[in-house]
Design a protein around this motif. Sequence first.
Motif, short mmCIF file in Angstrom:
data_model
loop_
_atom_site.label_atom_id
_atom_site.label_comp_id
_atom_site.label_asym_id
_atom_site.label_seq_id
_atom_site.Cartn_x
_atom_site.Cartn_y
_atom_site.Cartn_z
N ALA A 110 13.32 0.54 -1.22
CA ALA A 110 12.06 0.65 -0.48
C ALA A 110 12.01 1.91 0.37
CB ALA A 110 11.87 -0.59 0.40
N GLY A 111 10.81 2.28 0.73
CA GLY A 111 10.56 3.40 1.63
C GLY A 111 9.32 3.08 2.46
N ASP A 112 8.54 4.08 2.74
CA ASP A 112 7.30 3.89 3.50
C ASP A 112 6.14 3.54 2.57
OD1 ASP A 112 8.61 4.54 5.87
OD2 ASP A 112 8.22 6.69 5.61
N TYR A 113 5.16 2.84 3.10
CA TYR A 113 3.90 2.53 2.40
C TYR A 113 4.12 1.77 1.09
CZ TYR A 113 2.53 6.07 5.74
OH TYR A 113 2.35 6.78 6.90
N GLU A 114 4.91 0.71 1.17
CA GLU A 114 5.21 -0.12 0.00
C GLU A 114 3.96 -0.72 -0.62
OE1 GLU A 114 8.37 -0.98 -1.58
OE2 GLU A 114 8.61 0.95 -0.59
N GLU A 115 2.92 -0.89 0.17
CA GLU A 115 1.67 -1.49 -0.34
C GLU A 115 0.95 -0.57 -1.32
OE1 GLU A 115 0.59 0.90 3.28
OE2 GLU A 115 2.23 -0.45 2.77
N GLU A 116 1.48 0.64 -1.54
CA GLU A 116 0.87 1.59 -2.48
C GLU A 116 1.63 1.70 -3.80
OE1 GLU A 116 0.83 5.32 -0.41
OE2 GLU A 116 -0.44 4.56 1.20
N ASN A 117 2.81 1.09 -3.88
CA ASN A 117 3.71 1.36 -5.00
C ASN A 117 3.70 0.28 -6.09
OD1 ASN A 117 4.49 3.52 -3.44
ND2 ASN A 117 6.28 2.49 -2.63
N SER A 118 3.71 0.73 -7.33
CA SER A 118 3.88 -0.16 -8.48
C SER A 118 4.54 0.64 -9.59
CB SER A 118 2.54 -0.73 -8.96
OG SER A 118 1.69 0.30 -9.39
N TYR A 119 5.14 -0.07 -10.56
CA TYR A 119 5.79 0.61 -11.67
C TYR A 119 5.93 -0.35 -12.85
CZ TYR A 119 10.00 -1.69 -9.85
OH TYR A 119 10.91 -2.62 -9.40
N LYS A 120 6.16 0.27 -14.05
CA LYS A 120 6.32 -0.50 -15.28
C LYS A 120 7.44 0.10 -16.11
CE LYS A 120 1.39 -1.41 -15.68
NZ LYS A 120 1.01 -0.56 -14.57
N LEU A 121 8.09 -0.76 -16.89
CA LEU A 121 9.10 -0.33 -17.85
C LEU A 121 8.60 -0.74 -19.23
CD1 LEU A 121 11.97 0.76 -18.55
CD2 LEU A 121 12.79 -1.59 -18.24
N PHE A 122 8.50 0.25 -20.14
CA PHE A 122 8.05 0.01 -21.51
C PHE A 122 9.20 0.20 -22.48
CE2 PHE A 122 4.34 1.58 -19.22
CZ PHE A 122 3.35 0.70 -19.59
N ASP A 123 9.14 -0.50 -23.62
CA ASP A 123 10.11 -0.21 -24.68
C ASP A 123 9.55 0.91 -25.55
OD1 ASP A 123 8.25 -1.34 -26.45
OD2 ASP A 123 9.43 -3.15 -26.81
N HIS A 124 10.28 1.28 -26.60
CA HIS A 124 9.88 2.39 -27.46
C HIS A 124 8.55 2.13 -28.19
CE1 HIS A 124 11.68 -0.30 -30.36
NE2 HIS A 124 11.03 0.37 -31.29
N ALA A 125 8.15 0.87 -28.33
CA ALA A 125 6.90 0.52 -29.00
C ALA A 125 5.76 0.33 -28.01
CB ALA A 125 7.09 -0.75 -29.83
N LEU B 226 8.06 -4.27 -20.72
CA LEU B 226 9.26 -5.07 -20.55
C LEU B 226 9.35 -5.64 -19.14
CD1 LEU B 226 11.93 -2.82 -22.30
CD2 LEU B 226 10.76 -4.84 -23.22
N PHE B 227 8.85 -4.86 -18.17
CA PHE B 227 8.95 -5.28 -16.78
C PHE B 227 7.87 -4.55 -15.99
CE2 PHE B 227 10.75 -4.76 -12.48
CZ PHE B 227 10.90 -6.10 -12.15
N SER B 228 7.29 -5.24 -15.03
CA SER B 228 6.22 -4.65 -14.23
C SER B 228 6.27 -5.21 -12.81
CB SER B 228 4.87 -4.97 -14.88
OG SER B 228 3.82 -4.46 -14.10
N GLN B 229 6.10 -4.35 -11.84
CA GLN B 229 6.00 -4.78 -10.44
C GLN B 229 4.76 -4.15 -9.83
OE1 GLN B 229 7.47 -6.92 -8.45
NE2 GLN B 229 8.88 -7.56 -10.03
N GLY B 230 3.98 -4.98 -9.15
CA GLY B 230 2.79 -4.51 -8.46
C GLY B 230 3.12 -4.00 -7.08
N ILE B 231 2.11 -3.90 -6.26
CA ILE B 231 2.32 -3.37 -4.91
C ILE B 231 3.27 -4.26 -4.13
CG2 ILE B 231 0.12 -2.14 -4.87
CD1 ILE B 231 -1.03 -4.45 -3.27
N ASN B 232 3.92 -3.67 -3.13
CA ASN B 232 4.97 -4.33 -2.35
C ASN B 232 6.07 -4.89 -3.24
OD1 ASN B 232 3.86 -4.00 0.35
ND2 ASN B 232 2.26 -5.41 -0.33
N PRO B 233 6.67 -4.04 -4.09
CA PRO B 233 7.70 -4.55 -5.01
C PRO B 233 8.95 -5.02 -4.27
CG PRO B 233 7.43 -2.16 -5.25
CD PRO B 233 6.43 -2.61 -4.25
#
Length: 194
Positions: free
Chosen positions: A49-64, A68-75
């Motif tokens: 974590a860092g500052d402004y967690e309410e702005e952060n999201s990320y995803k992990l995709f496979d080659h297709a 595979l995994f996704s996190q919305g804001i405040n991960p």
Amino acid sequence: DTYGDGWNGCSVEVFVNSISIGVFSATGHGSSESFEVCNEDAIELLYTAGDYEEENSYKLFDHAWNVLFSQGINPPTGVVFSSTANCSEIEIPGSHPCNAIAIDTGQCIVANNTGFQSTGLNPGCADYQGSDIWFAMQVPSSGNLSFQTDNGSLSDTGLAVWQGSICSILHSLGCDDDAGNGYYSFLRDCQTIN
């Protein structure tokens, strides 16, 4: 990053077979990174974590381009994902912006999104519930486009238009539910962003 200034001290560290292959953070509204794994490799993600967690999201995709995994804001922090690589997934054309089906202006297309998954890019209208199917085209020199759905076995559609030079980092140009005939979608004069 929903604010558009990148992650402020936040990061995702990727481990393959317990060896760190890098620490990644979003820049601007977002960024994309790739890494290679072999079948059966152990993959872990560690979020810090860092500052402004309410702005952060990320995803992990496979080659297709399956999510595979996704996190919305405040991960959540710490080890947030642990799995084994599976390189046998088959890429389905149109299932993600990075394998969108190429089209041209004036072209009429018949498509079916039955069985398609959500890419997590929510257009914010038309009671979006996933089942994305993606098409891609070059913008004409005028920079103006119109899109519509009409005909077929459906009687109600939703339509969104996105723009981006990198398929995994897109910006919404518009979304419509019922501006066309009946409950069909119609986006008129979508102007691209320069």
